[in-house]
Design an enzyme around this catalytic site. Structure first.
Site, PDB file in Angstrom:
ATOM      1  N   GLY A   1       0.794  -1.223   0.000  1.00 18.10           N
ATOM      2  CA  GLY A   1       0.000   0.000   0.000  1.00 18.10           C
ATOM      3  C   GLY A   1       0.825   1.271   0.000  1.00 18.10           C
ATOM      4  O   GLY A   1       2.048   1.248  -0.148  1.00 18.10           O
TER       5      GLY A   1
ATOM      6  N   SER B   1       9.963   5.400  -3.055  1.00 15.55           N
ATOM      7  CA  SER B   1       9.713   4.455  -1.969  1.00 15.55           C
ATOM      8  C   SER B   1       8.665   5.059  -1.042  1.00 15.55           C
ATOM      9  O   SER B   1       8.660   6.276  -0.823  1.00 15.55           O
ATOM     10  CB  SER B   1      11.010   4.223  -1.183  1.00 15.55           C
ATOM     11  OG  SER B   1      10.726   3.642   0.070  1.00 15.55           O
TER      12      SER B   1
ATOM     13  N   GLU C   1       4.386   6.099  -7.910  1.00 15.57           N
ATOM     14  CA  GLU C   1       4.618   5.826  -9.346  1.00 15.57           C
ATOM     15  C   GLU C   1       5.387   4.523  -9.579  1.00 15.57           C
ATOM     16  O   GLU C   1       5.274   3.924 -10.647  1.00 15.57           O
ATOM     17  CB  GLU C   1       5.379   6.988 -10.013  1.00 15.57           C
ATOM     18  CG  GLU C   1       4.550   8.235 -10.215  1.00 15.57           C
ATOM     19  CD  GLU C   1       4.722   9.219  -9.059  1.00 15.57           C
ATOM     20  OE1 GLU C   1       4.931   8.766  -7.899  1.00 15.57           O
ATOM     21  OE2 GLU C   1       4.648  10.428  -9.306  1.00 15.57           O
ATOM     22  N   GLY C   2       6.177   4.104  -8.582  1.00 12.64           N
ATOM     23  CA  GLY C   2       6.888   2.829  -8.721  1.00 12.64           C
ATOM     24  C   GLY C   2       5.892   1.679  -8.822  1.00 12.64           C
ATOM     25  O   GLY C   2       5.945   0.858  -9.748  1.00 12.64           O
ATOM     26  N   HIS C   3       4.944   1.643  -7.872  1.00 10.00           N
ATOM     27  CA  HIS C   3       3.904   0.598  -7.918  1.00 10.00           C
ATOM     28  C   HIS C   3       3.081   0.732  -9.201  1.00 10.00           C
ATOM     29  O   HIS C   3       2.713  -0.257  -9.820  1.00 10.00           O
ATOM     30  CB  HIS C   3       2.939   0.735  -6.730  1.00 10.00           C
ATOM     31  CG  HIS C   3       3.580   0.615  -5.387  1.00 10.00           C
ATOM     32  ND1 HIS C   3       3.783   1.684  -4.563  1.00 10.00           N
ATOM     33  CD2 HIS C   3       4.062  -0.472  -4.725  1.00 10.00           C
ATOM     34  CE1 HIS C   3       4.350   1.281  -3.440  1.00 10.00           C
ATOM     35  NE2 HIS C   3       4.541  -0.020  -3.512  1.00 10.00           N
TER      36      HIS C   3
END
Ligand code: PAF
Length: 283
Positions: free
Chosen positions: A31, A185, A35-37
């Protein structure tokens, strides 16, 4: 988009998709999506008919002195991001749904889990492997997506899938960075303004080390020394590790004569951040 909290509900929905001949991708997350996810979800949407994003803050992968309580959460924002990116379902179980009474079975891998983060977080990968194993059994995905930012985790999951003959393809996706280079992160939100500036030292060290290897330096000790010097020049930074290992067995190896992972973990104030690059002299 479907919002599901139960294992039974996910299994029934996936069964119905399967009956329609649809493929299923899984993006496991804890959760507070960024933008990485989102890049993982995008890739999964491109490559699968239906995509499940699990949002589960897995308590068993945190050590007793780690940041489970403080870990940021925002399930509404997570759902908005998932829906906008094309996910078909968010699976957001309670801890009791995942680990009912008398839960006693864990996946405890040796070798690949021992170096790097495994040294300072000795129970972390046991928790990761156990929850990912459960998620694979619940969702039965064709493909599952993991970021290279957690490179050791990616190697660990690939090994688990190989060792347990699991029917899922693991897709590793590139690190997404802020404009100044800091790897995205959820933990970046812990940083004060001053610490945020100092945190750029991680990507500076990564870029410096990579350039040395690209310039033909093969001696891992020299590369790691130079990266260490860059980090030590930042007063707010405290090194956990700066290391070179074989990709993807994660054995310490200070020579760039095979695919290597160069990985760092650095405390900026109280926040522990990681970054890495993979270097393959053959490419
Ligand atoms: O990378 C993460 O966010 C977690 O370790 C994972 C894979 C979702 C397991 O809890």
């Amino acid at each position: 988009m479907i919002f599901e909290k139960t294992v039974k509900g996910v299994k029934e929905q996936v069964k119905s998709w399967r009956e329609q001949g649809l493929t299923v991708g899984l993006v496991p997350t804890m959760g507070y999506l960024h933008e990485g996810h989102q890049s993982l979800i995008k890739r999964a949407v491109e490559e699968n008919d239906r995509v499940v994003v699990s949002v589960f803050l897995n308590p068993i992968q945190f050590g007793p002195k780690e940041d489970l309580e403080a870990y940021p959460r925002d399930i509404e924002a997570d759902c908005r991001l998932c829906e906008a990116t094309g996910a078909a379902m968010v699976f957001h179980p309670e801890v009791t749904e995942m680990y009912g009474e008398n839960f006693t079975t864990y996946v405890d891998m040796t070798g690949v889990t021992q170096e790097l983060c495994g040294k300072s977080r000795p129970t972390h990968f046991k928790g990761v492997c156990t929850v990912v194993n459960k998620l694979f059994n619940i969702v039965t995905p064709d493909k599952a997506y993991f970021g290279q930012k957690d490179a050791q985790q990616l190697a660990v999951i690939k090994r688990m899938v190989r060792d347990f003959n699991m029917n899922v393809t693991i897709v590793g996706c590139p690190i997404i960075r802020e404009q100044d280079g800091l790897a995205k992160s959820s933990r970046n939100t812990y940083l004060s303004a001053e610490e945020r500036q100092a945190a750029v030292v991680l990507s500076k060290a990564i870029a410096g080390g990579k350039q040395m290897l690209l310039n033909g330096e093969k001696d891992g000790d020299k590369v790691l020394r130079s990266m260490t010097d860059i980090i030590e020049a930042e007063p707010l930074a405290r090194i956990d590790y700066v290391e070179m290992v074989k990709w993807d067995s994660i054995e310490v190896h200070h020579k760039a004569d095979c695919p290597v992972l160069v990985a760092i973990a650095v405390y900026i104030g109280k926040t522990r951040l990681i970054d890495n690059f993979i270097f393959d002299s053959e490419i």
